[in-house]
Motif scaffolding. Structure first.
Motif, short mmCIF file in Angstrom:
data_model
loop_
_atom_site.label_atom_id
_atom_site.label_comp_id
_atom_site.label_asym_id
_atom_site.label_seq_id
_atom_site.Cartn_x
_atom_site.Cartn_y
_atom_site.Cartn_z
N CYS A 60 5.23 -28.38 -3.97
CA CYS A 60 5.74 -27.05 -4.30
C CYS A 60 5.16 -26.52 -5.61
CB CYS A 60 7.26 -27.06 -4.34
SG CYS A 60 8.00 -27.30 -2.70
N ILE A 61 4.95 -27.40 -6.58
CA ILE A 61 4.34 -26.97 -7.84
C ILE A 61 2.92 -26.50 -7.57
CG2 ILE A 61 3.46 -27.75 -10.08
CD1 ILE A 61 6.01 -29.52 -10.25
N GLY A 62 2.21 -27.21 -6.71
CA GLY A 62 0.84 -26.81 -6.36
C GLY A 62 0.79 -25.41 -5.78
N LEU A 87 11.32 -26.05 -2.95
CA LEU A 87 11.90 -27.37 -3.19
C LEU A 87 13.17 -27.60 -2.38
CD1 LEU A 87 11.30 -27.52 -7.03
CD2 LEU A 87 10.32 -29.09 -5.34
N GLU A 88 14.04 -26.60 -2.32
CA GLU A 88 15.29 -26.75 -1.58
C GLU A 88 15.04 -26.91 -0.08
OE1 GLU A 88 17.48 -23.32 -2.94
OE2 GLU A 88 18.40 -24.44 -4.59
N MET A 89 14.08 -26.15 0.45
CA MET A 89 13.77 -26.28 1.88
C MET A 89 13.17 -27.65 2.17
SD MET A 89 12.44 -22.55 3.21
CE MET A 89 11.17 -22.34 1.98
N PHE A 91 15.05 -33.70 -6.01
CA PHE A 91 13.80 -33.50 -5.28
C PHE A 91 12.90 -34.72 -5.43
CE2 PHE A 91 15.03 -29.22 -6.95
CZ PHE A 91 15.53 -28.73 -5.75
N SER A 92 12.20 -35.06 -4.34
CA SER A 92 11.29 -36.20 -4.40
C SER A 92 10.01 -35.82 -5.14
CB SER A 92 10.94 -36.66 -2.98
OG SER A 92 10.05 -35.74 -2.36
N ARG A 93 9.28 -36.84 -5.54
CA ARG A 93 8.02 -36.62 -6.27
C ARG A 93 7.04 -35.82 -5.40
NH1 ARG A 93 5.88 -38.91 -10.71
NH2 ARG A 93 3.62 -38.83 -10.93
N SER A 94 6.96 -36.15 -4.12
CA SER A 94 6.02 -35.42 -3.24
C SER A 94 6.45 -33.97 -3.05
CB SER A 94 5.86 -36.13 -1.90
OG SER A 94 7.07 -36.13 -1.18
N GLU A 95 7.75 -33.72 -2.97
CA GLU A 95 8.23 -32.34 -2.84
C GLU A 95 7.85 -31.55 -4.09
OE1 GLU A 95 12.08 -33.62 -0.11
OE2 GLU A 95 12.35 -33.26 -2.24
N ARG A 153 14.00 -32.99 4.46
CA ARG A 153 13.98 -34.46 4.29
C ARG A 153 15.36 -35.04 4.64
NH1 ARG A 153 15.65 -36.73 -0.42
NH2 ARG A 153 14.97 -34.93 -1.61
N GLN A 154 16.41 -34.42 4.15
CA GLN A 154 17.76 -34.92 4.41
C GLN A 154 18.12 -34.80 5.88
OE1 GLN A 154 20.06 -32.70 1.54
NE2 GLN A 154 19.70 -34.21 -0.09
N LEU A 155 17.71 -33.72 6.54
CA LEU A 155 17.97 -33.57 7.97
C LEU A 155 17.24 -34.63 8.79
CD1 LEU A 155 17.91 -29.69 8.49
CD2 LEU A 155 19.84 -31.23 8.87
N SER A 156 16.01 -34.93 8.38
CA SER A 156 15.24 -35.92 9.13
C SER A 156 15.82 -37.32 8.96
CB SER A 156 13.77 -35.91 8.71
OG SER A 156 13.62 -36.43 7.40
N ARG A 157 16.57 -37.54 7.87
CA ARG A 157 17.22 -38.82 7.65
C ARG A 157 18.64 -38.86 8.25
NH1 ARG A 157 15.70 -40.14 1.38
NH2 ARG A 157 13.50 -40.51 1.74
N GLY A 158 19.07 -37.74 8.79
CA GLY A 158 20.38 -37.67 9.41
C GLY A 158 21.54 -37.48 8.46
#
Length: 115
Positions: free
Chosen positions: A84-86, A102-104, A76-80, A109-114
């Motif tokens: 999500c923690i917030g 987090l998984e969603m 998971f990225s730092r922003s994710e 993110r992965q879908l947007s990167r193809g």
């Protein structure tokens, strides 16, 4: 002007205190309130083993989900994590909801990167 300065400093202090200090580490959530709510929703305590058993099972499930989260944490990225923690810092925090968020976010993110 001095009042504005004091208000600004006070707001910054509140933000620093409220902001998660280590979004890179798995938070320690208090899952007891959400598990109590789940146990209280048992329709027929004799069918589910009673609210105490339901509560205990819920806490164990949340602990198992936290362990699963530990295995996936680096994906998971730092922003994710921060976002999500917030969301989970409210009264009804759960690792089940945290890992779903987090998984969603990661999958989007992965879908947007193809990928």
């Amino acid at each position: 002007m001095r009042v504005l300065w004091i208000a600004l400093v006070s707001a910054m202090i509140v933000l620093l205190v409220a902001w998660p200090t280590h979004p890179q580490s798995i938070p320690n959530l208090n899952v007891k309130p959400v598990c109590r709510g789940i146990a209280q929703q048992a329709l027929n305590p004799s069918e589910t083993g009673g609210p105490d058993l339901t509560f205990t099972a819920c806490v164990k499930n949340e602990q198992a989900t936290r362990a699963k989260l530990a295995g996936e944490w680096s994906t998971f990225s730092r922003s994710e994590k921060t976002n999500c923690i917030g969301e989970q810092m409210g009264a009804l925090a759960s690792y089940t909801d945290l890992i779903s968020c987090l998984e969603m976010a990661r999958d989007a993110r992965q879908l947007s990167r193809g990928k």
